[in-house]
Write a protein that holds these residues in place. Structure first.
Motif, PDB file in Angstrom:
ATOM      1  N   ILE A   1      -8.478   0.414   4.277  1.00  0.00           N
ATOM      2  CA  ILE A   1      -7.221  -0.263   3.929  1.00  0.00           C
ATOM      3  C   ILE A   1      -7.129  -0.267   2.408  1.00  0.00           C
ATOM      4  O   ILE A   1      -8.174  -0.274   1.730  1.00  0.00           O
ATOM      5  N   ALA A   2      -5.921  -0.248   1.895  1.00  0.00           N
ATOM      6  CA  ALA A   2      -5.696  -0.049   0.464  1.00  0.00           C
ATOM      7  C   ALA A   2      -6.529   1.171   0.052  1.00  0.00           C
ATOM      8  O   ALA A   2      -6.487   2.195   0.734  1.00  0.00           O
TER       9      ALA A   2
ATOM     10  N   GLY B   1      -6.205   3.750   7.485  1.00  0.00           N
ATOM     11  CA  GLY B   1      -6.550   5.146   7.732  1.00  0.00           C
ATOM     12  C   GLY B   1      -7.289   5.321   9.053  1.00  0.00           C
ATOM     13  O   GLY B   1      -7.697   4.352   9.700  1.00  0.00           O
TER      14      GLY B   1
ATOM     15  N   ASN C   1       2.032   6.193  -5.359  1.00  0.00           N
ATOM     16  CA  ASN C   1       2.588   5.182  -4.436  1.00  0.00           C
ATOM     17  C   ASN C   1       3.810   4.508  -5.049  1.00  0.00           C
ATOM     18  O   ASN C   1       4.716   4.058  -4.336  1.00  0.00           O
TER      19      ASN C   1
ATOM     20  N   ASP D   1      -2.778  -0.888  -3.819  1.00  0.00           N
ATOM     21  CA  ASP D   1      -3.587   0.206  -4.354  1.00  0.00           C
ATOM     22  C   ASP D   1      -2.652   1.286  -4.855  1.00  0.00           C
ATOM     23  O   ASP D   1      -1.484   1.355  -4.489  1.00  0.00           O
TER      24      ASP D   1
ATOM     25  N   LYS E   1      -5.246   6.784  15.432  1.00  0.00           N
ATOM     26  CA  LYS E   1      -5.843   5.582  14.822  1.00  0.00           C
ATOM     27  C   LYS E   1      -6.257   4.546  15.874  1.00  0.00           C
ATOM     28  O   LYS E   1      -6.664   3.439  15.545  1.00  0.00           O
TER      29      LYS E   1
ATOM     30  N   ARG F   1      -8.346   6.142  -7.922  1.00  0.00           N
ATOM     31  CA  ARG F   1      -7.415   5.103  -7.494  1.00  0.00           C
ATOM     32  C   ARG F   1      -7.806   3.742  -8.075  1.00  0.00           C
ATOM     33  O   ARG F   1      -8.954   3.516  -8.390  1.00  0.00           O
TER      34      ARG F   1
ATOM     35  N   ARG G   1      -2.663   5.435  -6.661  1.00  0.00           N
ATOM     36  CA  ARG G   1      -3.386   6.608  -7.129  1.00  0.00           C
ATOM     37  C   ARG G   1      -3.221   6.693  -8.635  1.00  0.00           C
ATOM     38  O   ARG G   1      -2.140   6.424  -9.179  1.00  0.00           O
TER      39      ARG G   1
ATOM     40  N   LYS H   1     -10.078  10.161   0.625  1.00  0.00           N
ATOM     41  CA  LYS H   1      -8.695  10.603   0.856  1.00  0.00           C
ATOM     42  C   LYS H   1      -8.121  10.975  -0.503  1.00  0.00           C
ATOM     43  O   LYS H   1      -8.061  10.135  -1.403  1.00  0.00           O
TER      44      LYS H   1
ATOM     45  N   SER I   1       2.269   5.959   5.384  1.00  0.00           N
ATOM     46  CA  SER I   1       3.434   5.993   6.287  1.00  0.00           C
ATOM     47  C   SER I   1       4.107   4.629   6.446  1.00  0.00           C
ATOM     48  O   SER I   1       5.260   4.549   6.875  1.00  0.00           O
ATOM     49  N   VAL I   2       3.421   3.561   6.088  1.00  0.00           N
ATOM     50  CA  VAL I   2       4.053   2.227   6.203  1.00  0.00           C
ATOM     51  C   VAL I   2       5.339   2.170   5.378  1.00  0.00           C
ATOM     52  O   VAL I   2       6.298   1.483   5.736  1.00  0.00           O
TER      53      VAL I   2
ATOM     54  N   SER J   1       0.852  -1.178   0.000  1.00  0.00           N
ATOM     55  CA  SER J   1       0.000   0.000   0.000  1.00  0.00           C
ATOM     56  C   SER J   1       0.889   1.229   0.000  1.00  0.00           C
ATOM     57  O   SER J   1       2.119   1.133  -0.080  1.00  0.00           O
ATOM     58  N   GLY J   2       0.253   2.378   0.113  1.00  0.00           N
ATOM     59  CA  GLY J   2       1.024   3.611   0.257  1.00  0.00           C
ATOM     60  C   GLY J   2       0.931   4.098   1.698  1.00  0.00           C
ATOM     61  O   GLY J   2       0.551   3.357   2.584  1.00  0.00           O
TER      62      GLY J   2
HETATM   63  O1  LIG Z   1      -2.766   5.056  -1.143  1.00  0.00           O
HETATM   64  C1  LIG Z   1      -3.109   5.177   0.024  1.00  0.00           C
HETATM   65  O2  LIG Z   1      -3.579   6.212   0.484  1.00  0.00           O
HETATM   66  C2  LIG Z   1      -2.819   4.056   0.962  1.00  0.00           C
HETATM   67  O3  LIG Z   1      -2.741   2.875   0.383  1.00  0.00           O
HETATM   68  C3  LIG Z   1      -3.733   4.067   2.144  1.00  0.00           C
HETATM   69  O4  LIG Z   1      -4.518   2.913   2.288  1.00  0.00           O
HETATM   70  C4  LIG Z   1      -2.849   4.232   3.346  1.00  0.00           C
HETATM   71  O5  LIG Z   1      -2.133   3.013   3.592  1.00  0.00           O
HETATM   72  C5  LIG Z   1      -3.670   4.594   4.555  1.00  0.00           C
HETATM   73  O6  LIG Z   1      -4.417   5.752   4.228  1.00  0.00           O
HETATM   74  C6  LIG Z   1      -2.764   4.883   5.744  1.00  0.00           C
HETATM   75  O7  LIG Z   1      -1.920   5.958   5.404  1.00  0.00           O
HETATM   76  P1  LIG Z   1      -1.038   6.648   6.576  1.00  0.00           P
HETATM   77  O8  LIG Z   1      -0.332   5.508   7.248  1.00  0.00           O
HETATM   78  O9  LIG Z   1      -0.103   7.572   5.858  1.00  0.00           O
HETATM   79  O10 LIG Z   1      -2.011   7.322   7.490  1.00  0.00           O
END
Ligand SMILES: O=C(O)[C@H](O)[C@@H](O)[C@H](O)[C@H](O)COP(=O)(O)O
Length: 275
Positions: A164-165, A159, A92, A80, A217, A194, A82, A189, A52-53, A49-50
């Motif tokens: 998720i995703a 989020g 991402n 996922d 969270k 996406r 954008r 978001k 902060s992970v 995913s995108g």
């Molecule tokens: O493309 C995206 O926006 C991500 O895939 C989304 O699912 C992200 O993982 C969550 O929104 C958590 O994002 P943060 O960890 O940055 O809050």
């Protein structure tokens, strides 16, 4: 010392004192999965995913992981993405490229990003075709129960709303049961357009890791993880229940602060928590 609690229904909870401990534990986990998959299948198919992970995934650029992981065997996909240019700050692909792909010796032909020159609908269709090709060649394993792709690891963030995703609460994309990859044009978001794996694909993975940090969270983590009863709002993150695979939650203490019994942890042995 990481704390973790095995939940009986195939889910594991790992709660960490700080981000460095979490990122190290996550890197070790990913490296172990990579080694096992390469040994068993000759490949490691990961979808990320995108968010902060990815800043935590950066730990894989450091020793020993940068030298010990068999990067050439990695096949990298996005759970996922954008629908923006791959050079766009919101991409991402760009996020992972800047934080990992330019720093470790992955094989460019094994990095499978979306076609950023077409519509969201076309990008989703094309991405599913690419995944189907890699399932056919068994670069990506297959889930025998439903013929869905069985990624060795799907790495997700979550989020504040429990998405998720790019599967958001109360969105029709959550109901998609046939497609492997779908698209949305109204993401709460930004940016709005996406593509995203659907729940059947996420729940067909061999391993799913959801990484959640920060007190903002904590409520969503509680609603996603704890046994709350029939009145519990069904957040997308709560719908991640791998059919045969294993779900591991990687949390810091702030994100875990509202979990039932979160204060009841004690460590035993290698940091695993004994209930
Ligand atoms: O493309 C995206 O926006 C991500 O895939 C989304 O699912 C992200 O993982 C969550 O929104 C958590 O994002 P943060 O960890 O940055 O809050």
């Amino acid at each position: 010392m990481a704390l973790s609690r095995d939940k009986k229904d195939g889910r594991e909870l790992r709660i960490h004192e700080n981000m460095d401990e979490l990122s190290t534990n996550l890197a070790e986990y990913i490296a172990e999965l990579s080694e096992a998959s390469v040994k068993e299948r000759g490949a490691f198919a990961i979808a990320l995913s995108g968010g902060s992970v990815i800043s935590l995934v950066r730990k894989l650029c450091e020793a020993p992981f940068n030298k010990t992981v068999e990067w050439a065997k990695w096949h990298i996909f996005w759970a996922d993405e954008r629908v923006v240019a791959k050079s766009h700050v919101d991409s991402n692909y760009k996020l992972l490229k800047d934080n990992l792909l330019t720093k470790v010796p992955t094989v460019p032909g094994h990095v499978h990003s979306i076609n950023d020159t077409v519509t969201a609908e076309q990008a989703a269709e094309e991405y599913e075709f690419v995944i189907r090709q890699h399932v056919r060649t068994r670069v990506i394993d297959v889930c025998e129960i439903n013929d869905c792709p069985k990624f060795d690891l799907i790495l997700l963030g979550m989020g504040h709303d429990g998405h998720i995703a790019s599967l958001f609460p109360n969105h029709s994309a959550l109901d998609e049961k046939e497609l492997w990859v779908t698209f949305i044009t109204d993401s709460p978001k930004p940016p709005p357009e996406r593509i995203t794996f659907t729940l059947p694909v996420i729940n067909s993975a061999s391993k799913v890791a959801v990484v959640v940090t920060g007190g903002s969270k904590a409520e969503a983590a509680h609603l996603a993880i704890d046994d709350i009863g029939p009145d519990c709002p069904v957040l997308p993150a709560r719908m991640v229940r791998p059919t045969e695979g294993v779900l591991v939650w990687f949390l810091d203490q702030a994100a875990a602060s509202k979990l039932d019994g979160a204060i009841g942890f004690s460590t035993c042995g290698s940091g695993s928590l004994c209930m």
